[in-house]
Design a protein around this motif. Structure first.
Motif, PDB file in Angstrom:
ATOM      1  N   GLY A 183       0.668  -1.428   0.194  1.00  0.00           N
ATOM      2  CA  GLY A 183      -0.361   0.233  -0.074  1.00  0.00           C
ATOM      3  C   GLY A 183       0.770   0.721   0.326  1.00  0.00           C
ATOM      4  O   GLY A 183       2.249   1.345   0.263  1.00  0.00           O
ATOM      5  N   TYR A 184       0.101   2.380  -0.003  1.00  0.00           N
ATOM      6  CA  TYR A 184       0.917   3.706  -0.964  1.00  0.00           C
ATOM      7  C   TYR A 184       1.776   3.938   1.024  1.00  0.00           C
ATOM      8  O   TYR A 184       2.534   4.659   1.072  1.00  0.00           O
ATOM      9  CB  TYR A 184      -0.787   4.904  -0.405  1.00  0.00           C
ATOM     10  CG  TYR A 184      -1.095   4.018  -2.278  1.00  0.00           C
ATOM     11  CD1 TYR A 184      -0.013   5.100  -2.716  1.00  0.00           C
ATOM     12  CD2 TYR A 184      -2.143   3.725  -2.055  1.00  0.00           C
ATOM     13  CE1 TYR A 184      -1.075   4.237  -4.510  1.00  0.00           C
ATOM     14  CE2 TYR A 184      -2.976   4.210  -3.148  1.00  0.00           C
ATOM     15  CZ  TYR A 184      -2.723   4.292  -4.642  1.00  0.00           C
ATOM     16  OH  TYR A 184      -2.331   3.584  -5.431  1.00  0.00           O
ATOM     17  N   GLN A 185       1.031   4.082   2.188  1.00  0.00           N
ATOM     18  CA  GLN A 185       1.586   4.600   3.585  1.00  0.00           C
ATOM     19  C   GLN A 185       2.827   3.454   3.545  1.00  0.00           C
ATOM     20  O   GLN A 185       3.491   4.298   4.214  1.00  0.00           O
ATOM     21  CB  GLN A 185       0.258   3.691   4.269  1.00  0.00           C
ATOM     22  CG  GLN A 185       0.196   2.697   4.876  1.00  0.00           C
ATOM     23  CD  GLN A 185      -1.610   2.138   3.607  1.00  0.00           C
ATOM     24  OE1 GLN A 185      -1.701   2.309   2.717  1.00  0.00           O
ATOM     25  NE2 GLN A 185      -2.052   0.685   4.777  1.00  0.00           N
ATOM     26  N   THR A 186       3.225   2.438   3.376  1.00  0.00           N
ATOM     27  CA  THR A 186       4.350   1.672   2.671  1.00  0.00           C
ATOM     28  C   THR A 186       5.260   2.180   2.698  1.00  0.00           C
ATOM     29  O   THR A 186       6.443   2.471   3.266  1.00  0.00           O
ATOM     30  CB  THR A 186       4.261   0.171   3.226  1.00  0.00           C
ATOM     31  OG1 THR A 186       3.232  -0.155   3.764  1.00  0.00           O
ATOM     32  CG2 THR A 186       5.632  -0.350   3.399  1.00  0.00           C
ATOM     33  N   ALA A 187       5.303   2.936   1.201  1.00  0.00           N
ATOM     34  CA  ALA A 187       5.958   3.485  -0.043  1.00  0.00           C
ATOM     35  C   ALA A 187       6.007   4.789   0.853  1.00  0.00           C
ATOM     36  O   ALA A 187       7.473   5.333   1.098  1.00  0.00           O
ATOM     37  CB  ALA A 187       5.382   4.083  -0.875  1.00  0.00           C
ATOM     38  N   TYR A 188       5.256   5.236   1.621  1.00  0.00           N
ATOM     39  CA  TYR A 188       5.422   6.832   2.125  1.00  0.00           C
ATOM     40  C   TYR A 188       6.746   6.601   3.597  1.00  0.00           C
ATOM     41  O   TYR A 188       6.883   7.441   3.868  1.00  0.00           O
ATOM     42  CB  TYR A 188       4.384   7.842   2.605  1.00  0.00           C
ATOM     43  CG  TYR A 188       3.235   7.679   1.589  1.00  0.00           C
ATOM     44  CD1 TYR A 188       4.365   8.360   0.091  1.00  0.00           C
ATOM     45  CD2 TYR A 188       2.204   7.749   1.267  1.00  0.00           C
ATOM     46  CE1 TYR A 188       3.364   8.571  -0.887  1.00  0.00           C
ATOM     47  CE2 TYR A 188       1.087   8.243   0.471  1.00  0.00           C
ATOM     48  CZ  TYR A 188       1.852   8.021  -0.730  1.00  0.00           C
ATOM     49  OH  TYR A 188       0.996   8.748  -2.043  1.00  0.00           O
ATOM     50  N   LEU A 189       6.171   5.189   3.836  1.00  0.00           N
ATOM     51  CA  LEU A 189       6.620   5.645   5.522  1.00  0.00           C
ATOM     52  C   LEU A 189       8.239   4.950   5.316  1.00  0.00           C
ATOM     53  O   LEU A 189       9.254   5.907   5.798  1.00  0.00           O
ATOM     54  CB  LEU A 189       6.022   4.456   6.236  1.00  0.00           C
ATOM     55  CG  LEU A 189       6.669   3.936   7.672  1.00  0.00           C
ATOM     56  CD1 LEU A 189       6.661   4.735   8.512  1.00  0.00           C
ATOM     57  CD2 LEU A 189       6.243   3.072   8.149  1.00  0.00           C
ATOM     58  N   ILE A 190       8.612   4.180   4.462  1.00  0.00           N
ATOM     59  CA  ILE A 190       9.921   4.444   4.129  1.00  0.00           C
ATOM     60  C   ILE A 190      10.869   5.157   3.813  1.00  0.00           C
ATOM     61  O   ILE A 190      11.820   5.485   3.922  1.00  0.00           O
ATOM     62  CB  ILE A 190       9.753   3.118   2.848  1.00  0.00           C
ATOM     63  CG1 ILE A 190       9.416   2.192   3.397  1.00  0.00           C
ATOM     64  CG2 ILE A 190      11.222   2.949   2.064  1.00  0.00           C
ATOM     65  CD1 ILE A 190       8.852   0.501   2.172  1.00  0.00           C
ATOM     66  N   ASP A 191      10.405   5.884   2.753  1.00  0.00           N
ATOM     67  CA  ASP A 191      10.763   6.955   2.341  1.00  0.00           C
ATOM     68  C   ASP A 191      10.995   8.347   3.481  1.00  0.00           C
ATOM     69  O   ASP A 191      12.184   8.636   3.437  1.00  0.00           O
ATOM     70  CB  ASP A 191       9.922   8.463   1.458  1.00  0.00           C
ATOM     71  CG  ASP A 191      10.226   9.431   0.889  1.00  0.00           C
ATOM     72  OD1 ASP A 191      11.612   9.171   0.547  1.00  0.00           O
ATOM     73  OD2 ASP A 191       9.382  10.173   0.630  1.00  0.00           O
ATOM     74  N   ALA A 192      10.149   8.587   4.468  1.00  0.00           N
ATOM     75  CA  ALA A 192       9.701   8.691   5.568  1.00  0.00           C
ATOM     76  C   ALA A 192      11.361   8.660   6.934  1.00  0.00           C
ATOM     77  O   ALA A 192      11.897   9.267   7.203  1.00  0.00           O
ATOM     78  CB  ALA A 192       8.974   9.332   6.305  1.00  0.00           C
ATOM     79  N   VAL A 193      11.337   7.488   6.305  1.00  0.00           N
ATOM     80  CA  VAL A 193      12.758   6.781   7.394  1.00  0.00           C
ATOM     81  C   VAL A 193      13.930   6.969   6.535  1.00  0.00           C
ATOM     82  O   VAL A 193      15.187   7.108   6.847  1.00  0.00           O
ATOM     83  CB  VAL A 193      12.599   5.476   7.700  1.00  0.00           C
ATOM     84  CG1 VAL A 193      13.070   4.270   7.969  1.00  0.00           C
ATOM     85  CG2 VAL A 193      11.156   5.211   8.675  1.00  0.00           C
ATOM     86  N   ALA A 194      14.061   6.777   5.366  1.00  0.00           N
ATOM     87  CA  ALA A 194      15.328   7.406   4.428  1.00  0.00           C
ATOM     88  C   ALA A 194      15.677   8.691   5.122  1.00  0.00           C
ATOM     89  O   ALA A 194      17.281   8.426   4.867  1.00  0.00           O
ATOM     90  CB  ALA A 194      14.850   7.048   3.292  1.00  0.00           C
ATOM     91  N   PHE A 195      14.538   9.345   4.888  1.00  0.00           N
ATOM     92  CA  PHE A 195      15.314  10.628   5.444  1.00  0.00           C
ATOM     93  C   PHE A 195      15.912  11.109   6.416  1.00  0.00           C
ATOM     94  O   PHE A 195      17.159  11.784   6.670  1.00  0.00           O
ATOM     95  CB  PHE A 195      14.210  11.447   5.238  1.00  0.00           C
ATOM     96  CG  PHE A 195      13.922  12.438   3.702  1.00  0.00           C
ATOM     97  CD1 PHE A 195      14.811  13.697   3.520  1.00  0.00           C
ATOM     98  CD2 PHE A 195      12.323  12.013   3.884  1.00  0.00           C
ATOM     99  CE1 PHE A 195      14.577  13.849   2.069  1.00  0.00           C
ATOM    100  CE2 PHE A 195      12.516  12.957   2.500  1.00  0.00           C
ATOM    101  CZ  PHE A 195      13.544  13.585   1.855  1.00  0.00           C
ATOM    102  N   SER A 196      16.221   9.661   7.559  1.00  0.00           N
ATOM    103  CA  SER A 196      16.713  10.205   8.040  1.00  0.00           C
ATOM    104  C   SER A 196      18.695   9.616   7.964  1.00  0.00           C
ATOM    105  O   SER A 196      19.538  10.670   8.885  1.00  0.00           O
ATOM    106  CB  SER A 196      17.024   8.578   9.249  1.00  0.00           C
ATOM    107  OG  SER A 196      16.772   7.698   8.662  1.00  0.00           O
TER     108      SER A 196
END
Length: 431
Positions: A183-196
């Protein structure tokens, strides 16, 4: 050791990318790794947003508007982002804009988990993402000459080109898989974590106030003192009086406006090759694959002193490859020619960016990078419009081949005009 010996690479680096910047600077190494992870995450989000907009609207036009809501803020704020980068601490600007991008990915994730599916919300998010990117890119690019010696900037730009191309290729593909499975929420979550990774790299950097050299007319002998204000108009006036730097943009316009056939790929796939959407995907991917190879196999570029000549030859090679692509009706040969064009484009980009970083004073680097963003973002869109218009009036073959030949002709005229640009020597850079 002589200057010639200093630039002579070992046998391995004559072919593969020079990794010296990654070995010698921990700050650059962290920044490069963080940017690589971030580009992949942002590529995932870009595709996920497009898919989500289509799921909500079932309208290709609505999906196309995503590009418009991205393009306008990038062009408008690109110049001002460069001016801000020449005024404030670039580390703080990069950290703040990266934090903004991460927060926007979190907002997308929360909205998706909450079932808040509204297209206007997605348009607003992509617009704000573009604003943050327009602030982040000039700050990040103008940091690199402060982290590395001048002789390593060409290699650093080759490594940076690999980051952007890898993210552009892998991010959307990975995003499609993740959205399909989780789902979309997982893709967005991975992106947010990647910014770390990017945020950590920015946080570890030292303070980077622009070095005041008086190049904007302010004068002063206070060295590293922060300028009170960096004017966009002052940056444009500076560029207008520096022929070598100005030629880097003119040469790019030749390629991106006159010979940019991307908008014709869907028609070309059907009319020339009897293909479908998969064929279009191959045509889109071929220049990106060539561009990635241009970064991976960039070690030989360390022997090139005359960067202006290298840019002119590379742009001419781009135009020639595009013109030949317009003449062939063999799919695999066409893909090979597009990959060759992508390779040539990366070579040109590496040398153009290196000239902007080395020949420009520090207190102008942000504004020149802002202009660079506007050219890189806006030029291909103008090229799409020109190619589509010519194809409608004549045919795709005339648009593609004619555009490639026009690029070669234009770069030939620039070669005759820019004698100083041809003589530009990386050992004695002159703007």
């Amino acid at each position: 050791m002589s200057a010639t010996q200093e630039v002579r690479p070992d046998s391995r680096r004559r072919v593969l990318a020079d990794l010296t910047p990654l070995r010698t600077s921990a700050d650059y190494r962290r920044l490069w790794f963080g940017n690589t992870v971030t580009w992949v995450g942002q590529g995932m989000t870009t595709l996920a947003i497009s898919l989500q907009v289509y799921d909500i609207t079932r309208s290709p036009f609505a999906v196309g508007l995503v590009g418009l809501f991205t393009l306008v803020p990038l062009v408008v704020f690109g110049l001002y982002g460069g001016a801000i980068a020449d005024t404030v601490d670039r580390r703080r600007l990069g950290l703040a804009s990266s934090t903004g991008l991460a927060a926007l990915s979190v907002a997308l994730c929360v909205a998706a988990f909450a079932g808040f599916h509204h297209v206007w919300f997605l348009y607003g998010i992509v617009s704000l993402q573009a604003v943050c990117a327009a602030l982040n890119a000039p700050a990040r690019s103008s940091m690199i000459p402060r982290l590395l010696p001048a002789e390593q900037l060409r290699a650093a730009n080759a490594l940076n080109s690999m980051t952007t191309t890898f993210g552009t290729l892998v991010g959307p593909s990975l995003g499609g898989v993740v959205v399909g499975l989780a789902g979309y929420q997982t893709a967005y979550l991975i992106d947010a974590v990647a910014f770390s990774a990017s945020l950590y790299a920015m946080w570890r950097l030292p303070s980077m106030l622009p070095e005041r050299t008086g190049s904007d007319g302010a004068g002063g002998a206070d060295g590293g003192a922060r300028p009170k204000r960096a004017s966009v108009l002052d940056g444009l006036r500076f560029l207008a009086t520096r022929p070598n730097l100005r030629m880097t943009f003119f040469s790019d316009f030749c390629a991106m406006i006159l010979a940019h056939p991307r908008a014709l790929f869907p028609a070309v796939a059907v009319l020339w090759y009897g293909g479908d959407a998969k064929t279009t995907g191959l045509l889109v991917a071929a220049p990106a694959c060539g561009a990635l190879l241009g970064g991976v196999f960039s070690g030989w570029q360390g022997r090139i002193r005359h960067h202006g000549q290298a840019i002119l030859i590379s742009v001419a090679a781009w135009g020639t490859a595009i013109a030949l692509f317009g003449l062939t009706r063999n799919l695999w040969l066409g893909l090979l020619l597009l990959a060759a064009a992508g390779y040539a484009d990366t070579v040109s980009m590496i040398f153009r960016n290196t000239m902007l970083q080395v020949a420009a004073p520090d207190d102008m680097r942000g504004r020149l990078q802002g202009v660079f963003i506007v050219v890189v973002v806006g030029g291909p869109r103008l090229g799409d419009f020109l190619a589509g218009s010519v194809a409608d009036l004549t045919s795709p073959a005339v648009a593609v081949t004619g555009g490639g030949l026009a690029c070669v002709l234009a770069i030939g005229l620039l070669t005759l005009y820019g004698k100083g640009f041809r003589r530009y020597d990386a050992r004695h850079p002159e703007p």
